[in-house]
Design an enzyme around this catalytic site. Structure first.
Site, mmCIF file in Angstrom:
data_model
loop_
_atom_site.group_PDB
_atom_site.id
_atom_site.type_symbol
_atom_site.label_atom_id
_atom_site.label_comp_id
_atom_site.label_asym_id
_atom_site.label_seq_id
_atom_site.Cartn_x
_atom_site.Cartn_y
_atom_site.Cartn_z
ATOM 1 N N GLU A 60 -9.747 1.409 0.679
ATOM 2 C CA GLU A 60 -8.653 0.456 0.915
ATOM 3 C C GLU A 60 -8.241 0.369 2.381
ATOM 4 O OE1 GLU A 60 -8.821 2.386 -1.776
ATOM 5 O OE2 GLU A 60 -8.752 0.937 -3.427
ATOM 6 N N HIS A 129 -0.423 2.163 -12.069
ATOM 7 C CA HIS A 129 -1.089 0.854 -12.156
ATOM 8 C C HIS A 129 -0.119 -0.261 -12.518
ATOM 9 C CE1 HIS A 129 -4.850 3.075 -12.067
ATOM 10 N NE2 HIS A 129 -5.523 1.943 -12.047
#
Ligand SMILES: Cc1ncc(C[n+]2csc(CCOP(=O)(O)OP(=O)(O)O)c2C)c(N)n1
Ligand SMILES: [Mg+2]
Lengths: 326, 356
Positions: A60, A129
């Protein structure tokens, strides 16, 4: 007017932009053959090839950082961070790099980067999440922050974000991907920094983002049964904020509820409340009510998750609280 | 495992410093002047900081001049670099006039970042300097991205990341190395391996010996080079072959450039963590300027002449900076956002604009 799902609307904006513009390419985890973890980019690698629809390693920092570098060198990258929870890993590149290059260079640099991501509760993934972290980015000068709630908006706002000369963090909400809505035949770019009044009303303004726009519209319907007229406004762009439209609405209705799925404490509703009290202080007939998630990492068990995040009923309760004040 | 090119030999000692010699005598003398300009510029910066003239947080690269000059000598004007907190040498070597850099140190409009950046954020985009980064490792993924842009547009350009040994411990470094090798991006990873991260010696922050840092590249299957960073010609030759490799589509190259920091980590660092004699010895045996001077057989007279010329340029930069204009305080808000649109279908090749 054609009807598209929110998911199709995102894909349509990406595809139409890419067809006419070689500067645009995408990178992200599993966005090629798999079409991304949400199926947003399904079919795009077949049309545009793997040079422009690039699967990346799980990196990322590098995904965002490479997007910044390519943007500085004249491309219009659209990068996807699979879940907004993982923006935490990209944070340095977003906050210290993308947001600051232009100022630190004395205006020599533009970073026309779009960072698409998605998140949200309602499917019991647990605490890593399903967060809503949009308010963090509103705190960073140099970034723009968009959170679209309808197919029409997501398409028009994504187009504007891709072509904005600044880094834009573009939030999509997971549970909105299947919703359908009418969109104009042609893409109509929606300027960043323009709110949308979804429903006009006279008694109370609900300023809502993301999934909570839909919950608030449901709450407004129920309130109407009790003779309460609710105005529902979606800022759509969180930074820069269309405070003018929001203040004008509250000056008219004299009451205000803010509603988002993110936790209340330090959430975007706090910023909205500050803007509203300053711009409409003399008009307010009740304290501003904030609706948002409980202050806890989101628990897995569906009953607990459901308890933590706000729904139409929470918005309705807040509406009633503002009206309970004389 | 990818071949580990040994170009050129890295063994310390005078032997390996009998470099290949493709640079003309004239060019070597110009580069000597540039290295001396870097040295004198940074000494001046130290002096003006100690005199209370300069605000901010300053790091000089005294001892590392041959790395900046050697790498940039081997680049084409269209190639880009990203620099670090130790940015003056890279910026001078990439072609920014010292006037603009000194004016930046003084926070003036005439500075290379118009007073918005300071010592750790020197930019000169028109000259291919994408900016110095005060976050260790912060520029590396962006260099991978710049190289990706070049690759997608099939431009014969390379993107160069300068960074220190300390930076090789960051996630940004590893993610960038991995991505660049995976996608065969035209990147040169230039490790300025001075064996220190602030006060922390290599033995406390690197699991490998400084000479073994090429293994970090091997882990990614990336071509690595061992380079003597005190030998200007060696750095030029190595960078040229690294550039050829990268630009021909073979992928990035990792250059383990062994070098030495003669000063404190920052200007004012009392260096309680190392022996004064160590620094003295380094200055005596590893000074890249002295080594090049000896190689060129430069007379004292010639040196004095170059030095006087360089000092005049450095003093001129101080005068230029001091006579510069202060930014309007409210101009702090001027560049937060870019206006306008990138316009669908536009063929504008670069988003970078010349400085106003
Ligand atoms: C991410 C980050 N962590 C810590 C620092 C503080 N810091 C600045 S320079 C430095 C040492 C860097 O060492 P190295 O990469 O070897 O470069 P050198 O200073 O030797 O040129 C540290 C720890 C920083 N600027 N950024
Ligand atoms: Mg170091």
């Amino acid at each position: 007017m054609p009807e598209l799902t929110y998911r199709e609307a995102v894909r349509d904006a990406l595809s139409q932009a890419m067809r006419g513009d070689d500067r645009i390419f995408m990178m992200g985890e599993d966005i090629a053959e798999m079409g991304g973890s949400m199926g947003v980019t399904t079919g795009m690698v077949a049309e545009f090839g793997s040079e422009r629809i690039r699967n990346t390693p799980i990196s990322e920092i590098a995904i965002v950082g490479a997007g910044i570098g390519a943007a500085i060198q004249g491309m219009l990258p659209v990068v996807e961070i699979m879940y907004e929870d993982f923006l935490t890993i990209s944070m340095e590149q977003l906050v210290n790099q993308a947001a600051k290059h232009r100022t630190m260079s004395g205006g020599q640099i533009k970073v026309p980067l779009t960072v698409r991501t998605q998140g949200g509760a309602g499917w019991s993934p647990g605490a890593q999440h399903a967060q809503q972290l949009e308010s963090w980015f509103v705190h960073v000068p140099g970034l723009k922050v968009v959170f679209a709630s309808t197919p029409e908006d997501v398409r028009g706002l994504l187009w504007s974000s891709i072509y904005d000369p600044n880094p834009v963090i573009f939030f999509e909400h997971r549970t909105l991907y299947p919703i359908k809505g009418e969109v104009p035949d042609e893409i109509v770019p929606i300027p960043l920094g323009k709110a949308r009044v979804h429903l006009e009303g006279t008694d109370v303004t609900v300023i809502a983002t993301g999934r909570l726009v839909h919950e608030s519209l449901r709450a407004a319907e129920e309130a109407e049964q009790d003779g309460i007229s609710v105005e529902v406004v979606d800022p759509r762009t969180l930074s820069p904020l269309d405070s003018e439209t929001l203040i004008a609405s509250v000056r008219k209705t004299t009451r205000c509820v803010t509603a988002h799925e993110a936790v209340v404490q330090g959430g975007f509703g706090a910023e909205l409340a500050a803007v509203i009290q300053h711009g409409a202080f003399d008009y307010l007939d009740a304290p501003i009510e904030r609706v948002g998630a409980q202050f806890a990492p989101l628990a897995f068990a569906p009953v607990m998750e459901n308890f933590c995040v706000p729904h139409a009923a929470n918005v309705l309760a807040a509406i009633h609280r503002t009206l309970a004040r004389a | 495992m990818a071949p580990v090119a040994q170009v050129p030999a890295t063994d310390s000692g005078e032997k390996s410093r009998a470099s290949a010699g493709t640079l003309s005598d004239k060019r070597l003398r110009e580069l000597f002047r540039e290295m001396l300009l870097i040295r004198r510029f940074e000494e001046k910066v130290e002096e003006r900081f100690r005199a209370g003239d300069l605000p901010g947080f300053l790091h000089v690269a005294i001892g590392q001049e041959a790395v900046a000059s050697g790498v940039c000598e081997a680049l084409e004007p269209d190639d880009v670099i990203a620099s670090t907190h130790r940015a003056h040498a890279h910026t001078i070597a990439k072609g920014t006039p010292v006037n603009a850099i000194m004016a930046e140190m003084y926070g003036k409009n005439e500075g290379c970042s118009q007073g918005y950046g300071g010592s750790m954020h020197l930019y000169d985009v028109a000259r291919g300097n994408m900016g110095a980064n005060a976050v260790v490792g912060g520029g590396l993924p962006q260099i991978a991205g710049a190289a990706l842009a070049f690759k997608l547009r099939k431009e014969p350009r390379v993107a160069v990341a300068f960074f220190g040994d300390g930076a090789t411990n960051t996630g940004a470094f590893h993610e960038s190395m991995n991505l660049a090798q995976l996608w065969k991006l035209p990147v040169l990873f230039v490790l300025e391996n001075n064996g220190w991260a602030e006060s922390t010696p290599a033995t406390q922050q690197l699991p490998l010996a400084v000479e073994e840092m090429g293994q970090r590249a091997a882990a990614y299957g990336m071509t690595a080079m061992e380079v003597d960073g005190q030998d200007l010609e060696a750095v030029v030759e190595a960078t040229r072959s690294a550039r050829d490799h990268a630009v021909s589509g073979l992928g990035p190259v990792f250059m383990n450039v062994r070098t030495y920091r003669f000063t404190g980590h920052y200007v004012g660092d009392p260096q309680v963590y190392r022996d004064k004699s160590e620094v003295r010895q380094l200055r005596e045996t590893q000074d890249p300027l002295e080594l090049l001077r000896a190689r060129l057989g430069m007379t004292g007279e010639e040196f004095e002449r170059i030095d006087a010329d360089v000092m005049a340029e450095v003093d001129g930069s101080v005068a230029f900076a001091q006579a510069g204009t202060d930014p309007d305080p409210q101009d702090a808000l001027k560049w937060v956002y870019a206006e306008g649109s990138m316009e669908h279908g536009s063929k504008e090749p670069l988003s970078t604009e010349p400085r106003a």
